[in-house]
Design a protein around this motif. Sequence first.
Motif, mmCIF file in Angstrom:
data_model
loop_
_atom_site.group_PDB
_atom_site.id
_atom_site.type_symbol
_atom_site.label_atom_id
_atom_site.label_comp_id
_atom_site.label_asym_id
_atom_site.label_seq_id
_atom_site.Cartn_x
_atom_site.Cartn_y
_atom_site.Cartn_z
ATOM 1 N N GLU A 75 -4.912 7.242 4.294
ATOM 2 C CA GLU A 75 -4.687 6.947 2.873
ATOM 3 C C GLU A 75 -5.597 7.750 1.959
ATOM 4 O O GLU A 75 -5.281 7.960 0.788
ATOM 5 C CB GLU A 75 -4.855 5.450 2.617
ATOM 6 N N THR A 76 -6.740 8.204 2.471
ATOM 7 C CA THR A 76 -7.616 9.037 1.646
ATOM 8 C C THR A 76 -7.030 10.412 1.385
ATOM 9 O O THR A 76 -7.465 11.109 0.467
ATOM 10 C CB THR A 76 -8.983 9.191 2.321
ATOM 11 N N SER A 77 -6.057 10.822 2.181
ATOM 12 C CA SER A 77 -5.446 12.142 2.023
ATOM 13 C C SER A 77 -4.197 12.111 1.162
ATOM 14 O O SER A 77 -3.710 13.160 0.741
ATOM 15 C CB SER A 77 -5.093 12.727 3.398
ATOM 16 N N CYS A 78 -3.665 10.922 0.918
ATOM 17 C CA CYS A 78 -2.387 10.791 0.209
ATOM 18 C C CYS A 78 -2.619 10.243 -1.190
ATOM 19 O O CYS A 78 -3.445 9.346 -1.397
ATOM 20 C CB CYS A 78 -1.455 9.868 0.984
ATOM 21 N N GLU A 79 -1.888 10.769 -2.153
ATOM 22 C CA GLU A 79 -2.016 10.321 -3.538
ATOM 23 C C GLU A 79 -1.267 9.028 -3.813
ATOM 24 O O GLU A 79 -1.507 8.386 -4.834
ATOM 25 C CB GLU A 79 -1.480 11.407 -4.481
ATOM 26 N N GLU A 80 -0.366 8.646 -2.942
ATOM 27 C CA GLU A 80 0.518 7.515 -3.238
ATOM 28 C C GLU A 80 0.455 6.416 -2.186
ATOM 29 O O GLU A 80 1.392 5.649 -2.027
ATOM 30 C CB GLU A 80 1.970 8.015 -3.357
ATOM 31 N N PHE A 81 -0.651 6.313 -1.454
ATOM 32 C CA PHE A 81 -0.808 5.282 -0.434
ATOM 33 C C PHE A 81 0.368 5.284 0.547
ATOM 34 O O PHE A 81 0.891 4.241 0.924
ATOM 35 C CB PHE A 81 -0.962 3.897 -1.070
ATOM 36 N N ASN A 82 0.774 6.504 0.964
ATOM 37 C CA ASN A 82 1.830 6.674 1.966
ATOM 38 C C ASN A 82 3.149 6.044 1.553
ATOM 39 O O ASN A 82 3.883 5.485 2.363
ATOM 40 C CB ASN A 82 1.379 6.112 3.324
ATOM 41 N N ARG A 83 3.472 6.159 0.266
ATOM 42 C CA ARG A 83 4.771 5.715 -0.235
ATOM 43 C C ARG A 83 5.562 6.927 -0.724
ATOM 44 O O ARG A 83 5.028 8.000 -0.934
ATOM 45 C CB ARG A 83 4.606 4.718 -1.374
ATOM 46 N N PHE A 84 6.895 6.731 -0.904
ATOM 47 C CA PHE A 84 7.797 7.732 -1.480
ATOM 48 C C PHE A 84 7.910 8.965 -0.573
ATOM 49 O O PHE A 84 7.772 10.096 -1.024
ATOM 50 C CB PHE A 84 7.338 8.133 -2.883
ATOM 51 N N LEU A 85 8.163 8.710 0.707
ATOM 52 C CA LEU A 85 8.318 9.781 1.699
ATOM 53 C C LEU A 85 9.694 9.690 2.337
ATOM 54 O O LEU A 85 10.236 8.593 2.533
ATOM 55 C CB LEU A 85 7.239 9.665 2.786
ATOM 56 N N ASP A 86 10.247 10.867 2.691
ATOM 57 C CA ASP A 86 11.560 10.887 3.343
ATOM 58 C C ASP A 86 11.789 12.250 3.988
ATOM 59 O O ASP A 86 11.919 13.262 3.290
ATOM 60 C CB ASP A 86 12.672 10.580 2.331
ATOM 61 N N ARG A 87 11.837 12.263 5.311
ATOM 62 C CA ARG A 87 12.139 13.515 6.025
ATOM 63 C C ARG A 87 13.559 13.993 5.765
ATOM 64 O O ARG A 87 13.853 15.186 5.848
ATOM 65 C CB ARG A 87 11.969 13.319 7.528
#
Length: 649
Positions: free
Chosen positions: A618-630
Motif C-alpha cells: 500500500e505504500t507504493s500505491c496511490e489508491e490503496f490498491n483500488r481501481f485496477l483491472d487487467r
Amino acid sequence: MRRAQLVTPFGVGAMSVLVNGTSVITAGLDHWFDVDDSASLQLDEYEVTDWRLEARLRVSGFRLPPDFRRPQGDSDLRNTNLKVPVLRFPRWSFCMYCKRLELSPLTMAQPVECADPRHDSPDSKGKKRRKRPRMSQVPFVVICANGHLDDFPFREWVHRNLNPNCRGVLRLESRGAGGLDGQVVRCDAENGSKGCGASRSLENIMNAYWGKNHEEHTHLTDNLVGKELPYYCKGTRPWLAEKGGICDEPVRGALRGAGNVYFPKVESSIYLPRKVGAVSAELHALLNRGDVRPTLKFILREKGRAASADDIRKYLPIELFRPISDDELLAGYRDLFGIDSDSANSDRIAADSEPETDDAETLTGNDEWRYPEFRLLRETPADDYLTASDPGLPSGFQGLFDRVRSVEVLRETRALRGFTRVRDDVLKLSAGKAMLQRRRPGPEQEWLPAYVVKGEGIYIELSGKRLDEWEQRREVLERVQRITDHYGVIARTRGIGARVITPRFVLLHTLGHLLINELVFACGYSSASLRERLYASDVSEYRMAGLLIYTAAGDSEGTMGGLVRMARPENLRSVVLNAIGDARWCSTDPVCMDSGEGGQGPDSCNLAACHGCALLPETSCEEFNRFLDRGLVVGTFEAPDLGFFSGRF
C-alpha cells in the motif's frame, strides 16, 4: 525506526511495537523538539522547504523528524538528546498465567508486573517465586470515524453498564472457540475477590452496519447495554494525552495492528524549478540556512513584492553572496518562495495571511496540482534537483507511447497532514492539523513533519491519439462504469463525495502496478521501494496521460542508477513485454478474471486484479490498491481485443 517512518506509517497517532515488545503510540508534534538546553537546538538542520507544498497545505514550512544523537564530549552539543516521545498504549495489560487485566497510566515506562496474590504462593517445587510475571498489553482498542482512539471498555462491557459500580478484578480468558466468541471477559468472584462473577464474550465487537437512513451503527455502541442506552465515543486522543471531549460517534472494536486503525494522509510534491538550471544545489543549501531563510522571509513580508538583489544583499552578510551574481541570487530567492512576478508575490502573501475558509479546507484537485509536474517531466529539464533525458522509444512501441523519459535526478517532499481511522475518508486541512498538535501555533510558525526522497525514475506517456480512440469504445466505458458504480455505493453509504473513474486512469494505474511488479524481478528492487505517480486527466485544460515510476524509499536503495538504466529502449521493451505477457494469465485465473466481473478487492473497486497479478504494497500505491483491472490492459477471456495493448504483441 527510520526517520522517514515517523511520517508514514508510524507518524503521529500511529501505534508501533518497540524492540522489547511494548506497544506505543507516537505523541503529537508539541514535544518533538523539546530539549533541556535550548541553546543546543538548531532547527535549521531539520527544516525542509517546498513552496508548492507549503502553499497547498498552508503552513510556513516542514521539518524532518529529529534523530537521536549522544553528546560527543563538550565540543559539539548541537541537536543532541532529541527524542520523539511515545506513550504506552493500549493501557490495559493482561497476565499470561492468571489472565488478570490491569490498567496502567499512559506514561508508564517500566514493564507492568502482575499484582495478583496467587503469584506470591510457592511454586510446584515449594520454592517462593522471586519475580512476578510480566504482563502483556491487550490486542484490542476502540476507534471512531472522527479519528479518536481509546482503550477497550472491558469493565463497562462485562457489566453491561455505562457507569459500573463493581470494581472487581477483571480477567481475559480464552475458552475453546478460536474467534472472538472464545475471548471472554470475567469479573472475578473467586478467592475472596469483591467481583460479581459476570462474564461476557467479545463476539461481534468489531461489527458495524448501516441503518435505513444511511447512519452508521456498531455492535459495540448498540449492545454494550442496549439500543436505549448507546455507548458513544468519548473523544479520547491518547497521543495528545487528552482524556476526552464531545464526539458522540459510534465506536467499534479493532485489533491494535489492524489496517483500519490508522490511515495517514500524506501529501507529496516533486520539486519543480521556477527556471530550469538557474539555481545550483549549493545556492539552495545556502538560502535554506537558519541564518538566511528567516531574513529572506522578513524581506518578502516587509516589501510586499518581489525584492531586488540590492534588497537581499542589504540585509544579509556581504561575504555570503559576494561570489554569486545578481541574476542567480534573484533566481534562488524566487525559487525558494515560488515567486513569478510582483503580482504572484502579492497573491502569495495574501494566501499566507488570510484565515482558513471552507474553500481552503479541501485541497486543490489532482489535475490542477500535478499538471505543472506533467509539463516539465515530459520535457528534458537539466537542474540539480530535477534532471531528465530522452532515451528514445523502444522498437515496436510507436503508436503506443508518445514519450519516455529517463529521470536521473528528482527530489520529492512528503508531508503528513493528518490521519483518519475506520476508513480512508476525505480529511479537511484544519481537522487534520488539529489531530497532530494539542495547541496549534499561528500561521507564521505552523509546520508539518516531512521527509525528502532524492531518487530516480522512469516516465512513460501513452499515445494520445490511440488513447482517445480506445477510451471512447462502448465496451471500455461500460467496463469502467462498473468500478464507478461500486465506488458510488460505498460513497453514498459513507456520506462522502462520488467520483468518476475514467478508462485512462484505470489503464495507467494498472499498467504502473504491472511494471513495478516486473521491475522487482528485472533489476532487484523491493516492491516497497518503488512508487507510482499518476498523471491522468481527460479535462481539456489539464489533459494528461503519463506515468512516473520512481524510488520511494527514504534511504540509499535505488539511487545508484538501476531504475534509470531500465529506461533504455532495449531494457524497457523487455520489461513492458514481460509485464503485459504476465498480465494475460494470473496464477489464480480463471478465478481472478471471473471474480472481477462482479468486483473484488478493497470496497469491490477492482475488476481483474488480485495479489497474484496486480496488487502492490500500500505504500507504493496511490489508491490503496483500488481501481485496477487487467482487462483494460490486455483484454478479457470473452473480449480479448478490449485492452489497450490487445493485438500489438
